[in-house]
Design a protein around this motif. Structure first.
Motif, PDB file in Angstrom:
ATOM      1  N   PHE A  45     -78.286  -0.546 -19.675  1.00 45.64           N
ATOM      2  CA  PHE A  45     -76.931  -1.047 -19.929  1.00 45.64           C
ATOM      3  C   PHE A  45     -76.943  -2.094 -21.042  1.00 45.64           C
ATOM      4  N   LEU A  46     -77.883  -3.048 -20.961  1.00 41.45           N
ATOM      5  CA  LEU A  46     -77.950  -4.119 -21.963  1.00 41.45           C
ATOM      6  C   LEU A  46     -78.168  -3.562 -23.363  1.00 41.45           C
ATOM      7  N   SER A  47     -79.023  -2.551 -23.463  1.00 43.88           N
ATOM      8  CA  SER A  47     -79.298  -1.980 -24.797  1.00 43.88           C
ATOM      9  C   SER A  47     -78.050  -1.288 -25.347  1.00 43.88           C
ATOM     10  N   ARG A  48     -77.267  -0.676 -24.485  1.00 47.29           N
ATOM     11  CA  ARG A  48     -76.065   0.038 -24.950  1.00 47.29           C
ATOM     12  C   ARG A  48     -74.942  -0.922 -25.327  1.00 47.29           C
ATOM     13  N   THR A  49     -74.893  -2.093 -24.671  1.00 42.30           N
ATOM     14  CA  THR A  49     -73.800  -3.022 -24.996  1.00 42.30           C
ATOM     15  C   THR A  49     -73.971  -3.655 -26.374  1.00 42.30           C
ATOM     16  N   LYS A  50     -75.199  -3.626 -26.909  1.00 46.45           N
ATOM     17  CA  LYS A  50     -75.427  -4.219 -28.234  1.00 46.45           C
ATOM     18  C   LYS A  50     -74.566  -3.555 -29.307  1.00 46.45           C
TER      19      LYS A  50
ATOM     20  N   GLN B 137     -70.364   5.809 -21.553  1.00 48.48           N
ATOM     21  CA  GLN B 137     -71.648   5.742 -20.843  1.00 48.48           C
ATOM     22  C   GLN B 137     -71.989   4.301 -20.446  1.00 48.48           C
ATOM     23  N   ALA B 138     -71.656   3.345 -21.331  1.00 49.00           N
ATOM     24  CA  ALA B 138     -71.912   1.941 -20.996  1.00 49.00           C
ATOM     25  C   ALA B 138     -71.079   1.541 -19.772  1.00 49.00           C
ATOM     26  N   HIS B 139     -69.819   2.013 -19.735  1.00 52.37           N
ATOM     27  CA  HIS B 139     -68.956   1.729 -18.580  1.00 52.37           C
ATOM     28  C   HIS B 139     -69.555   2.309 -17.312  1.00 52.37           C
ATOM     29  N   ASN B 140     -70.033   3.526 -17.385  1.00 52.53           N
ATOM     30  CA  ASN B 140     -70.590   4.174 -16.193  1.00 52.53           C
ATOM     31  C   ASN B 140     -71.823   3.432 -15.688  1.00 52.53           C
ATOM     32  N   ALA B 141     -72.655   2.954 -16.626  1.00 52.60           N
ATOM     33  CA  ALA B 141     -73.844   2.184 -16.229  1.00 52.60           C
ATOM     34  C   ALA B 141     -73.411   0.916 -15.489  1.00 52.60           C
ATOM     35  N   LEU B 142     -72.403   0.241 -16.027  1.00 50.25           N
ATOM     36  CA  LEU B 142     -71.934  -1.004 -15.403  1.00 50.25           C
ATOM     37  C   LEU B 142     -71.276  -0.732 -14.054  1.00 50.25           C
ATOM     38  N   PHE B 143     -70.565   0.387 -13.945  1.00 54.29           N
ATOM     39  CA  PHE B 143     -69.931   0.744 -12.678  1.00 54.29           C
ATOM     40  C   PHE B 143     -70.990   0.912 -11.579  1.00 54.29           C
ATOM     41  N   ILE B 144     -72.089   1.611 -11.913  1.00 54.78           N
ATOM     42  CA  ILE B 144     -73.171   1.814 -10.924  1.00 54.78           C
ATOM     43  C   ILE B 144     -73.804   0.467 -10.571  1.00 54.78           C
ATOM     44  N   ILE B 145     -74.083  -0.360 -11.602  1.00 55.60           N
ATOM     45  CA  ILE B 145     -74.686  -1.684 -11.357  1.00 55.60           C
ATOM     46  C   ILE B 145     -73.800  -2.497 -10.420  1.00 55.60           C
ATOM     47  N   CYS B 146     -72.491  -2.483 -10.681  1.00 56.17           N
ATOM     48  CA  CYS B 146     -71.549  -3.273  -9.876  1.00 56.17           C
ATOM     49  C   CYS B 146     -71.538  -2.805  -8.423  1.00 56.17           C
TER      50      CYS B 146
ATOM     51  N   THR C 154     -61.504   0.682 -24.410  1.00 59.65           N
ATOM     52  CA  THR C 154     -62.360  -0.388 -23.881  1.00 59.65           C
ATOM     53  C   THR C 154     -61.779  -1.037 -22.627  1.00 59.65           C
ATOM     54  N   TYR C 155     -60.575  -0.631 -22.218  1.00 62.62           N
ATOM     55  CA  TYR C 155     -59.900  -1.265 -21.078  1.00 62.62           C
ATOM     56  C   TYR C 155     -60.772  -1.204 -19.822  1.00 62.62           C
ATOM     57  N   SER C 156     -61.299  -0.008 -19.534  1.00 65.40           N
ATOM     58  CA  SER C 156     -62.058   0.176 -18.288  1.00 65.40           C
ATOM     59  C   SER C 156     -63.329  -0.655 -18.259  1.00 65.40           C
ATOM     60  N   ILE C 157     -64.036  -0.721 -19.387  1.00 68.79           N
ATOM     61  CA  ILE C 157     -65.300  -1.490 -19.381  1.00 68.79           C
ATOM     62  C   ILE C 157     -65.012  -2.987 -19.335  1.00 68.79           C
ATOM     63  N   SER C 158     -63.907  -3.421 -19.951  1.00 64.84           N
ATOM     64  CA  SER C 158     -63.522  -4.841 -19.866  1.00 64.84           C
ATOM     65  C   SER C 158     -63.199  -5.200 -18.415  1.00 64.84           C
ATOM     66  N   LEU C 159     -62.448  -4.337 -17.757  1.00 62.22           N
ATOM     67  CA  LEU C 159     -62.106  -4.550 -16.344  1.00 62.22           C
ATOM     68  C   LEU C 159     -63.364  -4.563 -15.483  1.00 62.22           C
ATOM     69  N   GLU C 160     -64.284  -3.642 -15.756  1.00 66.37           N
ATOM     70  CA  GLU C 160     -65.523  -3.552 -14.968  1.00 66.37           C
ATOM     71  C   GLU C 160     -66.383  -4.800 -15.156  1.00 66.37           C
ATOM     72  N   ALA C 161     -66.376  -5.371 -16.385  1.00 69.34           N
ATOM     73  CA  ALA C 161     -67.161  -6.587 -16.648  1.00 69.34           C
ATOM     74  C   ALA C 161     -66.605  -7.759 -15.844  1.00 69.34           C
ATOM     75  N   VAL C 162     -65.271  -7.894 -15.806  1.00 65.12           N
ATOM     76  CA  VAL C 162     -64.633  -8.958 -15.019  1.00 65.12           C
ATOM     77  C   VAL C 162     -64.949  -8.762 -13.536  1.00 65.12           C
ATOM     78  N   THR C 163     -64.839  -7.520 -13.081  1.00 71.59           N
ATOM     79  CA  THR C 163     -65.109  -7.201 -11.670  1.00 71.59           C
ATOM     80  C   THR C 163     -66.556  -7.530 -11.304  1.00 71.59           C
ATOM     81  N   THR C 164     -67.493  -7.208 -12.189  1.00 73.19           N
ATOM     82  CA  THR C 164     -68.914  -7.452 -11.899  1.00 73.19           C
ATOM     83  C   THR C 164     -69.196  -8.947 -11.813  1.00 73.19           C
ATOM     84  N   LEU C 165     -68.537  -9.755 -12.638  1.00 74.97           N
ATOM     85  CA  LEU C 165     -68.719 -11.209 -12.534  1.00 74.97           C
ATOM     86  C   LEU C 165     -68.190 -11.718 -11.185  1.00 74.97           C
ATOM     87  N   ILE C 166     -67.050 -11.176 -10.734  1.00 80.01           N
ATOM     88  CA  ILE C 166     -66.527 -11.546  -9.399  1.00 80.01           C
ATOM     89  C   ILE C 166     -67.559 -11.179  -8.333  1.00 80.01           C
ATOM     90  N   VAL C 167     -68.120  -9.987  -8.447  1.00 81.41           N
ATOM     91  CA  VAL C 167     -69.128  -9.524  -7.478  1.00 81.41           C
ATOM     92  C   VAL C 167     -70.344 -10.444  -7.497  1.00 81.41           C
TER      93      VAL C 167
END
Length: 672
Positions: free
Chosen positions: A81-86, A102-111, A171-184
């Protein structure tokens, strides 16, 4: 996945997830990751599907917790995930849907995995799963502090993603997922009864590399709330299978077409998501919740919470004064846009809590709000919250009331609300109000809240704050609506009856206790003391209005004369004698003028006599009392109230987040 159909309940049997949580280490360069991350998935939003997803994730996590110490696959997934966000920023600019997807999907699984890990292990155990290091040439792994700090890497990456990636449909979904993961990441608080004052995640966010992003993160979260961007329609960020049968990934490994999980449409086209979620902005809601969580983190032993500092000090974009060197977290935001969003969003607890925080902690915002000439746009939604007290939770009512108390500390506010004339207040059902000032309406709603509290909740804290707000306004009461004047006296009447009832009960109880020593009698003395405090306060409010603005309030004098008998019993009462002097004088003065005018007077004639009398009454005959002024002060250790409250809002209102209620320790479920 691809064209194969599946359901959430079948996820634990999915071959790719089984491999991720299996005994084989998977290197970061393995083609497996392309296959794992090539799914189309609209996040489920209804509770039944979210519960299913949670249960499926737990099953995968159990295996991962057991095997990860030997495989390090969680760390590999995070590094992928980190390599793809670059490249995310460039991908957004170039409209590279595939890369972002794909970056969104990686973050979704991580979350999903993180949420279960955090609910089931300590932060120290979680840290161990993040610090895997492969030993060269052996295929085995170890855990140690020497390797890179993946938790900090991931937290920093999420913050950078939120503040740097432009908000577009793709980018809406990945932005939302990033906020959600920080809450988690911060959700470990949910699983502790006591307030966390020492936390590994808190330390990362308040120190080190994350600290430099503090003001930008707070600013971005605020702007997400302000903009209320709706989620893009389903399909704008989801890949459809190509008509030539080339599969989902446009020429990446052909095995992808035969697929991973499924094309979920839960929460999308085929869902039964709640109408509220469909109408609002998931990103705005989630950003506000994260902002509230960050702002309410406890201070570290050596540093105050930088997120709260940023919220306390930001300025208007039109403010050209220099930034303070003592606070590195100051930034500027458009106050007009912020004010509009706050006015429009007050139906939610979290928006009311944000408004409270800004008015209480940020003097720039408070000054700006009090200077607005359309203050009714903010006050009316707050009054609606109080009016519908039966439908609101007690915390929401408290916040609304404290906001009013903070506003009434300002004399300019207290004057201006009587100059704003409102037409047809449709939500006020007790009486048709075709025309009334904002000030009179505010008085009506606060008095109604006191009466509701007297008959239902009997909460002394609520009483105190209601009366304090009325007291702050009393010297500036102007042209009170006849109904508002009547309700002030009606409340006094209600208190008077209650006083007599408690006095009678106390007398009977005393008689009974003299004849029998079997059972302890109720503490009527304490009840009497409380009711007399409230009566005293009401008399002070009436007195304050009469001494400061009698000639502006003929309707209050009329209501006072109409119910003059109510006050008779308090004239000689030792607790009220001093404050009754002025009220008694006003009643006597106007009563004699009415007697001189003769019997059978019309309402209009009585009001005319009152207006003439108000001019004739010598002001020096009314005894001066200290001005009534009450200031809101936060309780000691406010975090004991606010942290459980904020997390109950996250638990109840966060989009696409589900926690098993049986796991929650921080608050009882009826308060959540």
């Amino acid at each position: 996945m691809g064209a194969n159909s599946s359901s959430i309940s079948e996820l634990p049997e999915n071959e790719y997830l089984k491999k991720l949580s299996g005994a084989e280490p998977i290197s970061e360069n393995d083609p497996f990751w392309n296959q794992l991350l090539s799914f189309s998935f609209s996040t489920p939003t209804n509770s039944a599907d979210l519960k299913l997803l949670e249960e499926a994730t737990i099953s995968v996590c159990k295996s991962l917790v057991e095997k990860n110490p030997r495989t390090g696959n969680l760390g590999s997934l995070i590094r992928v995930f980190l390599s793809r966000t670059k490249e995310l920023k460039i991908s957004a600019e170039c409209q590279n849907h595939l890369f972002i997807w794909q970056a969104h999907n990686a973050l979704f699984i991580i979350c999903c995995l993180l949420k279960v890990f955090i609910s089931r292990m300590s932060e120290e155990e979680l840290q161990v799963h993040f610090t895997y290091e492969e030993k060269a040439g052996t295929g085995a792994g170890s855990y140690g502090a020497e390797c890179e700090d993946l938790i900090e890497e991931l937290l920093c990456c999420l913050i950078q993603l939120i503040v740097e990636i432009p908000l577009l449909d793709i980018t809406y979904s990945i932005s939302l997922e990033a906020v959600t993961t920080l809450i988690v990441f911060l959700s470990c608080q949910l699983f502790h009864k006591e307030i966390l004052r020492e936390s590994i995640i808190h330390r990362y966010l308040m120190h080190g590399r994350c600290l430099q992003y503090t003001s930008r993160l707070v600013k971005t979260l605020l702007y997400n709330f302000i903009r209320q961007e709706r989620s893009p329609p389903p399909g704008t960020h989801v890949f459809q299978q190509q008509t030539d049968g080339g599969g989902l990934l446009y020429g990446i490994a052909s095995g992808v077409a035969t697929g991973l999980w499924t094309v979920f449409t839960l929460g999308g086209v085929g869902s039964k998501a709640s109408p509220q979620l469909e109408q609002c902005s998931p990103l705005a809601n989630q950003s506000l919740l994260l902002l509230l969580v960050l702002a309410n983190l406890t201070d570290a032993p050596d540093t105050p919470n930088p997120y709260r500092q940023a919220i306390m000090s930001f300025k208007n974009t039109q403010d050209n004064t220099a930034f303070s060197s003592s606070n590195p977290h100051t930034f500027q935001i458009n106050f007009n846009s912020l004010y509009t969003a706050l006015c429009e969003q007050q139906k939610s607890d979290q928006a009311t809590l944000l408004l409270y925080m800004l008015l209480h902690q940020n003097s720039n915002v408070r000054t700006y709000v009090l200077a607005r000439t359309d203050i009714e746009n903010l006050v009316l939604p707050i009054l609606e919250i109080l009016y519908h007290v039966e439908e609101r939770n007690s915390h929401h009512v408290y916040m609304a009331l404290i906001i009013l108390l903070i506003l009434t500390e300002d004399d300019g506010f207290n004057r201006s609300i009587h100059e704003v004339i409102l037409k047809n207040i449709t939500w006020y059902a007790e009486r048709v109000l075709t025309e009334i000032s904002l000030g009179s309406l505010l008085i009506l709603v606060v008095i109604r809240t006191i009466q509701y509290n007297m008959t239902r909740t009997r909460d002394k804290y609520l009483h105190t704050n209601c009366l304090a707000a009325l007291a702050n306004m009393s010297a500036q009461f102007r042209s009170l609506h006849q109904y508002a004047a009547q309700r002030i006296i009606s409340l006094f009447s209600l208190l008077s009856k209650k006083h007599n009832k408690v006095l009678e009960q106390a007398t009977q109880s005393l008689r009974g206790s003299l004849g029998s020593s079997d059972s302890p009698c109720p503490d009527y003395a304490q009840d009497l003391n409380v009711i007399e405090e409230v009566i005293r306060m009401m008399l002070e409010i009436i007195n304050s209005c009469l001494t400061s603005s009698l000639h502006h309030n003929p309707n209050l004098v009329y209501a006072l004369l109409y119910k003059r008998d109510l006050f008779e019993q308090f004239r000689t009462h030792p607790s009220f004698q001093d404050i009754m002097q002025n009220i008694d004088l006003v009643i006597s003065f106007f009563s004699s003028r009415l007697e001189q005018a003769g019997a059978e007077l019309s309402v209009e004639r009585v009001l005319e006599i009152i207006k003439q009398g108000a001019v004739a009454l010598p002001k020096d005959r009314l005894r001066k009392f200290p001005e009534l002024k009450f200031k809101y002060v936060e309780e000691e250790q406010p975090e004991e109230f606010f942290i459980p409250y904020v997390w109950s809002l996250v638990y109840n209102s966060a989009v696409a987040l589900y926690w098993n209620p049986q796991d929650i320790q921080l608050f009882t479920m009826d308060s959540g």
